[in-house]
Structures are given as structure tokens and as C-alpha cells.
Scaffold this active site. Structure first.
Site, PDB file in Angstrom:
ATOM      1  CD  GLU A   1     -43.559   9.050 -22.927  1.00 38.43           C
ATOM      2  OE1 GLU A   1     -44.584   9.333 -21.861  1.00 38.43           O
ATOM      3  OE2 GLU A   1     -44.294   9.621 -23.672  1.00 38.43           O
TER       4      GLU A   1
ATOM      5  CG  ASN B   1     -49.434   8.121 -31.387  1.00 38.21           C
ATOM      6  OD1 ASN B   1     -49.059   7.339 -32.160  1.00 38.21           O
ATOM      7  ND2 ASN B   1     -49.737   7.791 -30.217  1.00 38.21           N
TER       8      ASN B   1
ATOM      9  CG  HIS C   1     -47.703   3.975 -28.240  1.00 40.69           C
ATOM     10  ND1 HIS C   1     -49.230   3.314 -28.600  1.00 40.69           N
ATOM     11  CD2 HIS C   1     -47.747   4.805 -27.348  1.00 40.69           C
ATOM     12  CE1 HIS C   1     -48.940   3.149 -26.703  1.00 40.69           C
ATOM     13  NE2 HIS C   1     -48.059   3.757 -26.132  1.00 40.69           N
TER      14      HIS C   1
ATOM     15  CG  ASP D   1     -46.734  12.481 -25.275  1.00 42.83           C
ATOM     16  OD1 ASP D   1     -46.287  12.565 -23.980  1.00 42.83           O
ATOM     17  OD2 ASP D   1     -47.535  11.997 -26.116  1.00 42.83           O
TER      18      ASP D   1
ATOM     19  CB  THR E   1     -47.130   1.436 -34.615  1.00 38.04           C
ATOM     20  OG1 THR E   1     -47.825  -0.015 -34.823  1.00 38.04           O
ATOM     21  CG2 THR E   1     -45.620   1.035 -33.620  1.00 38.04           C
TER      22      THR E   1
ATOM     23  CG  ASP F   1     -52.449   5.606 -33.490  1.00 38.00           C
ATOM     24  OD1 ASP F   1     -51.687   5.910 -32.631  1.00 38.00           O
ATOM     25  OD2 ASP F   1     -51.608   5.286 -34.510  1.00 38.00           O
TER      26      ASP F   1
END
Length: 471
Positions: free
Chosen positions: A260, A132, A217, A213, A174, A183
Site C-alpha cells: 500500500e 509498520n 511508511h 499495509d 518512515t 512506529d
């Protein structure tokens, strides 16, 4: 007292009408995960026999990727200004490249040796992966990664350096910067191809599962698009449903993958569960609340607090609840252990045991404070081992949960074959609870405590913060 009876065959019916029921979890009913948090690859390999003999079917490593080297490569789990020993455990959560090996946990060869050891003892390896974001200092990203994605600017979402302020806004969640971590444009096919080579390398070396993880997102197909993206298809690629540039995930049908996805409003658990198993963060909170109160009635311990109960990884605590705000770190090992017995004796979920630092106390959460070292002995405590084995023996048996009127003792029955009894209070307790066990006298193998069942009632005495497994 309250009780719940549910057969293993009926588990999927709890998700009736939910899309999550259409995907079969790769976890087996008897599976148990040891989270060997911050153990080096060499340390995990050296302890593999103990891990297997303690009843774990999976061992989860911390991130194996190339990462930011912080504080001159110091190896402390955590340090503050002025500390003699420097370092932070979370630097391995700051990728600078997606290749195997980092200064905190070990090299690619050491990972391979660990995976070989796991195979020898019939333990499967789960690797914590995190596509991510990159390191906070994005200038530390290595040239190979920049070249692979067509230049540094193509590595990140258009919104990737804008801090998230509305955590339940799916566009911000996201595509935006989380905690200073820029990101990554996970929808860039060049990035997907490069990342998938890393994952496949891990599989080739022996990995048989992944923990994603910050999974919530990374966008789902139904989520808003970043300006640089045309499709939110990362999860289709990462779980083997779709190839990218001719490359596909290796062995998708043999990998246990979970994400997660910390629960909140608008986290789309049902859609995420179409791709992977998910973390049961709300249940962990409810269980800790009951443990802290010494009363099973302090929160709802019957429901899983989740719309996809057949796709869960469960825990009493995680590395985040222990380390970040120390939400669970104040709870004594003995109390965490009783929570583990309750959690692991249950029919659903795949329980994960977080290994606390060696030497840690309720006054010194970091203990010996060294990345790479083995955690404390709790992962192989006799009560922990006993319930791990109990879970495997009882796979497929229906579940029934009872507790005493004051909520201090919880009993998890599995059909008429066994019952796990946990005293979550600070006092010895006499119990008189319903039981499906046949009439007779039962002796707990760990503590040699004796209990009787007569006319459907289980009676006996159980010490404070103690569990017993009766067959």
C-alpha cells in the site's frame, strides 16, 4: 472519441528507463483478487467454491495477526457511542503480537483450514500484513514480542512516538507516529527475525502472497535513518533478498507481494516497485471521478497515473476509500460494477475487487454490521464473473480503449478476440464505436443483448449501468 492501442508485449516499454522494469511481477496477466474484507477465515473457507467459480485466482484476507481487543471484544464493523452493538473493524490493524490468530477473524487452525480449502479450488491466499506499527495503546503489546526485540523500548523507532506532520518528509513519514499508531523499528534485526517467523508460518500454512499495509511508511535504502538504525534494509529481508540472523523468507519466488504505497509527492514509487507491486490509488480516483460524472472524459482513463504501470494492483475502490472518509461508499453497486468491468478488461494491472458489507445500502454503509460475515453478492454478480473470465481468456491480447462522444459508454477491446462494453450513465445508449472484431452478429452471454460489427464499427443498444462481454 479517444483511443489507445497497446500490445501486451510492449507493456514493459512504458516503463523504459525506470528501475521498476528490472523486476518481474509475480502476478499473471489473468489474475484477479477478491478482497474478502472482514470475512472470517471460516467464512472465506465456506465460500471458496463460489470464489473460484466467480473467476478469482487470489483471495485476500484481512490481517491475521494477534491484535488489540477493543470495546470488550465487540464484533460490529463500526459502532458509535450509544450503539447497542460494539466494535470496530480496524482493531485487527493494531497488532499486539505477530502470531497467527485474532478474535475478529479466527484462530491459527481456522486459517489453516481456509488455506487448505483455497488449495483445493486452486485459489491462492494473500494475507494483509502490517509490520509498520503496533496498537495505539502500546502497553497492550504482549510479553513475547517485547522479549523478542530486547525490551519494549527497542520495539519502536527513536522518532516512533512523534506524530507525522509533514507527510512528504521521508524521515517523518518512515519513522513517525501515524494516526496515533507508534512506529515500529522495522530495522531492528531482532524485530525482523521475529516478524519473519510470523510470515514464514503463514507461508507454511498455505499463504501465497502478502499485501503490506502502510508500505510507504517503511523506509527504503535511500531514505533517512532513524537514530536507532544503521541500515534501511527491511524490504530486502521481507522480500527474500537478504537473510536476518540466518533466517530467510520462504518461497520468495512463489509469493505475490504488493504494498500500500498511496500516491503523493515524494513517495518513491519507482524504488518501491523494485521490491513489490504497488497500489494504483491515483487511477482508482480518476476512475471513480469518471464514474460519478457518467463521462469517461472526466479524467484520464488511458494513463495509469503511475511511473511503474507493469507493477500495479488496481481497484475501483478499496476498504479505505469505502470506510474511512466514505469517499467511494456513496457510489451505487451498479456503478462500481461498471468500473470493475472497465478496469478488469484492461491488459495491465492486477485488479482487486473490494467486497462491500452484506446488506449495505447507500444510506447504510455498514449493512448488517458484523465482522466475520460474508460481504454482499456483488463479488459473484454475473457481470463481475463475466469480466473476470474475459480477462483470463484475453490474457496476452493487445488493448484498445474507445468511448462514445459523450463519454457515457466505454469499450475495452482485446485484439480481435473480444470487447467489453460498459454503460456508465443512467440512461440507455445507442453505440457506434470502432471495433477490431470480425464482421458479424454478437450476443452477450449475461444479458442476451445483440450487437453487430460491420466494416470495423460496433453498433447496438446497451441499457443504463449495464456491461456486455462480446467474443
Amino acid at each position: 472519441m479517444k483511443k489507445l492501442l497497446i500490445s501486451a508485449a510492449a507493456v514493459a516499454l512504458l516503463a523504459t528507463g525506470a528501475q521498476a522494469g528490472s523486476r518481474q511481477s509475480k502476478a499473471l496477466p489473468g489474475d484477479v483478487i477478491l478482497h474478502a474484507w472482514s470475512w472470517s477465515f471460516d467464512t472465506i473457507a465456506a465460500n471458496m467454491r463460489d470464489i473460484a467459480e466467480a473467476g478469482y485466482t487470489y483471495v485476500q484476507t484481512s490481517p491475521a495477526n494477534t491484535c488489540y481487543v477493543g470495546e470488550d471484544g465487540g464484533m460490529a464493523l463500526f459502532s458509535s457511542e450509544g450503539d447497542e452493538r460494539k466494535g470496530k473493524w480496524y482493531y485487527y490493524y493494531q497488532p499486539t503480537d505477530w502470531k497467527i490468530g485474532n478474535y475478529l477473524l479466527g484462530t491459527r487452525d481456522q486459517f489453516k483450514a481456509m488455506a487448505d480449502s483455497a488449495m483445493k479450488y486452486n485459489v491462492k491466499v494473500i494475507v494483509d500484513v502490517l509490520p509498520n506499527h503496533t496498537a495505539i495503546d502500546h502497553t497492550a503489546v504482549l510479553p513475547d514480542l517485547d522479549r523478542a526485540v530486547g525490551g519494549h523500548e527497542n520495539l519502536y523507532h527513536a522518532n516512533g512516538f512523534t506524530p507525522i506532520t509533514k507527510w512528504n518528509d521521508r524521515y517523518e513519514c518512515t519513522t513517525g507516529e501515524m494516526g496515533g499508531l507508534p512506529d515500529v523499528n522495522t530495522e531492528n534485526p531482532d524485530f525482523q527475525y521475529y516478524y519473519l517467523q510470523y510470515v514464514n508460518d503463514l507461508v507454511n500454512l498455505g499463504a501465497r502472497g502478502f499485501r503490506y499495509d502502510t508500505a510507504k511508511h517503511i523506509g527504503l535504502p535511500s531514505d533517512p535513518l532513524d537514530a536507532k538504525s544503521t541500515r534501511n534494509n527491511f524490504w530486502d529481508v521481507a522480500t527474500g533478498r537478504e537473510a536476518v540472523k540466518g533466517l530467510s523468507l520462504l518461497m520468495p519466488d512463489s509469493l505475490f507481494i504488493y504494498g500500500e504505497v498511496l500516491q503523493d509527492r515524494n513517495t518513491k514509487e519507482t524504488e518501491y516497485a523494485e521490491y513489490m507491486d504497488l497500489t494504483a490509488s491515483s487511477y482508482g480516483h480518476a476512475l471513480r471521478k469518471a464514474l460519478e460524472a457518467g463521462d469517461a472524459k472526466a479524467d484520464d482513463l488511458l494513463s495509469w497515473h503511475h511511473p511503474a504501470p507493469d507493477h500495479l494492483v488496481t481497484w475501483v475502490e478499496s476498504h479505505d476509500t469505502y470506510c474511512n472518509a466514505h469517499e467511494s461508499a456513496h457510489l451505487p453497486d451498479e456503478l462500481i460494477r461498471q468500473g470493475w468491468v472497465i478496469l478488469t478488461a484492461r491488459a495491465q494491472g492486477t485488479p482487486l475487487f473490494f467486497s462491500r458489507p452484506a446488506g449495505s445500502t447507500r444510506e447504510n454503509y455498514w449493512g448488517n454490521n458484523l465482522v466475520g460475515a460474508r460481504g454482499n453478492d456483488e463479488f459473484k454478480h454475473p457481470e463481475v464473473v463475466a469480466v473476470n473470465r474475459f480477462r483470463q481468456t484475453m490474457a496476452g491480447e493487445p488493448e484498445k480503449i474507445d468511448w462514445t462522444n459523450d463519454g457515457s459508454v466505454v469499450a475495452v477491446s482485446r485484439g480481435s478476440r473480444g470487447v467489453a462494453v460498459a454503460n456508465i450513465s443512467q440512461k440507455d445508449r445507442k453505440i457506434d464505436l470502432p471495433s477490431m472484431l470480425p464482421d458479424g452478429t454478437y450476443t452477450d452471454a449475461v444479458h442476451s443483448l445483440s450487437f453487430k460489427v460491420k466494416n470495423g464499427r460496433l453498433t447496438g443498444r446497451i441499457p443504463a449501468l449495464t456491461s456486455c462481454l462480446l467474443y
